[in-house]
Motif scaffolding. Structure first.
Motif, PDB file in Angstrom:
ATOM      1  N   ASP A  69      17.067 -22.386 -28.902  1.00 30.21           N
ATOM      2  CA  ASP A  69      16.924 -21.068 -29.658  1.00 30.21           C
ATOM      3  C   ASP A  69      16.111 -20.204 -28.670  1.00 30.21           C
ATOM      4  N   ALA A  72      18.779 -19.045 -25.894  1.00 31.42           N
ATOM      5  CA  ALA A  72      19.870 -18.016 -26.580  1.00 31.42           C
ATOM      6  C   ALA A  72      19.081 -16.665 -27.076  1.00 31.42           C
ATOM      7  N   GLU A  73      17.904 -16.757 -27.241  1.00 34.44           N
ATOM      8  CA  GLU A  73      17.164 -15.549 -27.552  1.00 34.44           C
ATOM      9  C   GLU A  73      17.001 -14.710 -26.513  1.00 34.44           C
ATOM     10  N   ARG A  75      18.191 -14.970 -23.363  1.00 36.31           N
ATOM     11  CA  ARG A  75      19.467 -14.643 -22.734  1.00 36.31           C
ATOM     12  C   ARG A  75      20.643 -14.952 -23.168  1.00 36.31           C
ATOM     13  N   PRO A  76      21.114 -13.700 -24.120  1.00 32.33           N
ATOM     14  CA  PRO A  76      22.254 -13.841 -24.987  1.00 32.33           C
ATOM     15  C   PRO A  76      23.611 -14.474 -24.538  1.00 32.33           C
ATOM     16  N   ALA A  79      24.477 -18.158 -25.459  1.00 32.21           N
ATOM     17  CA  ALA A  79      24.596 -18.513 -26.746  1.00 32.21           C
ATOM     18  C   ALA A  79      25.876 -19.426 -26.840  1.00 32.21           C
TER      19      ALA A  79
END
Length: 228
Positions: A69, A72-73, A75-76, A79
């Motif tokens: 998480d 991903a948060e 560095r989008p 994802a």
């Protein structure tokens, strides 16, 4: 030295844990296939299989809790790879369930179910080898720039918390054997608190030697020991 609160973390411990897991799962199918009919040998392998499967599950659970998480948060673009990691963890989790079920059948029928258990362990080993390579490449590219050392260490602490106390020194020994660089191994050893080093010298090293000899034979007991 890495700051505990600023982005930038040392991920070398990931490679050590992965080497321990790679070695254990690559050798487990052969141990089961050659188990024979010695009840003491069966008991030893029962404990070993339980430990390595639980260790892998605990390691993946720690990554699921602390890594994905955040990456991903922050560095989008991560994802897609995060979803790949989660999917690989889920696949390995299903295969670990297969191992657990095959292990239960082997315990009930030592002569008739060892081939099934060996095959289930080999299936884990095959997918695990691919997954760990993918994960190392992904984490190495992104985690050092995005996570603090404190955040990274949460995964380590989660893993240690799940190890039974009577296995901590032996697990330390497995990690010491996993270093490819003597310099890095010595650095790791120096970072261990002095009381733990003393306990390993007094008890853990001999316990590990006995375990390796019992599992793999005397040649495997002659691994790397701690520095003085």
């Amino acid at each position: 030295m890495m700051s505990p609160t600023a982005p930038g973390c040392d991920i070398r411990d990931l490679y050590i844990i992965h080497r321990v897991l790679r070695t254990a799962f690559s050798r487990a199918p052969g141990l089961v296939a050659a188990a024979g009919d010695d009840p003491a040998r069966h008991e030893l392998l029962d404990a070993h299989i339980k430990e390595i499967t639980e260790a892998l599950h605990r390691h993946h659970h720690g990554e699921d809790l602390t890594l994905w998480d955040r990456l991903a948060e922050r560095r989008p673009a991560c994802a897609l790879h995060v979803e790949q990691m989660r999917a690989q963890h889920a696949d390995i989790g299903r295969r670990l369930t297969d191992v657990k079920n095959a292990h239960a059948r082997w315990k009930a029928d030592r002569s008739g179910a060892n081939a099934e258990l060996a095959a289930a362990l080999e299936a884990v080993d095959t997918v695990l080898a691919a997954h760990l390579g993918d994960e190392e490449a992904f984490v190495a590219e992104h985690a050092p720039a995005l996570l603090t050392q404190t955040e990274w260490d949460e995964m380590r602490d989660h893993g240690i918390a799940g190890i039974p106390k009577n296995r901590l020194l032996i697990q330390l020994g497995y990690m010491l054997r996993a270093f490819e660089s003597e310099e890095e191994r010595a650095e790791f050893w120096r970072a261990i608190p002095l009381p733990a080093r003393a306990m390993y010298r007094l008890f853990g090293e001999r316990q590990l030697t006995r375990e390796l000899t019992a599992l793999y034979g005397p040649d495997d007991a002659a691994g790397r020991s701690a520095d003085a």
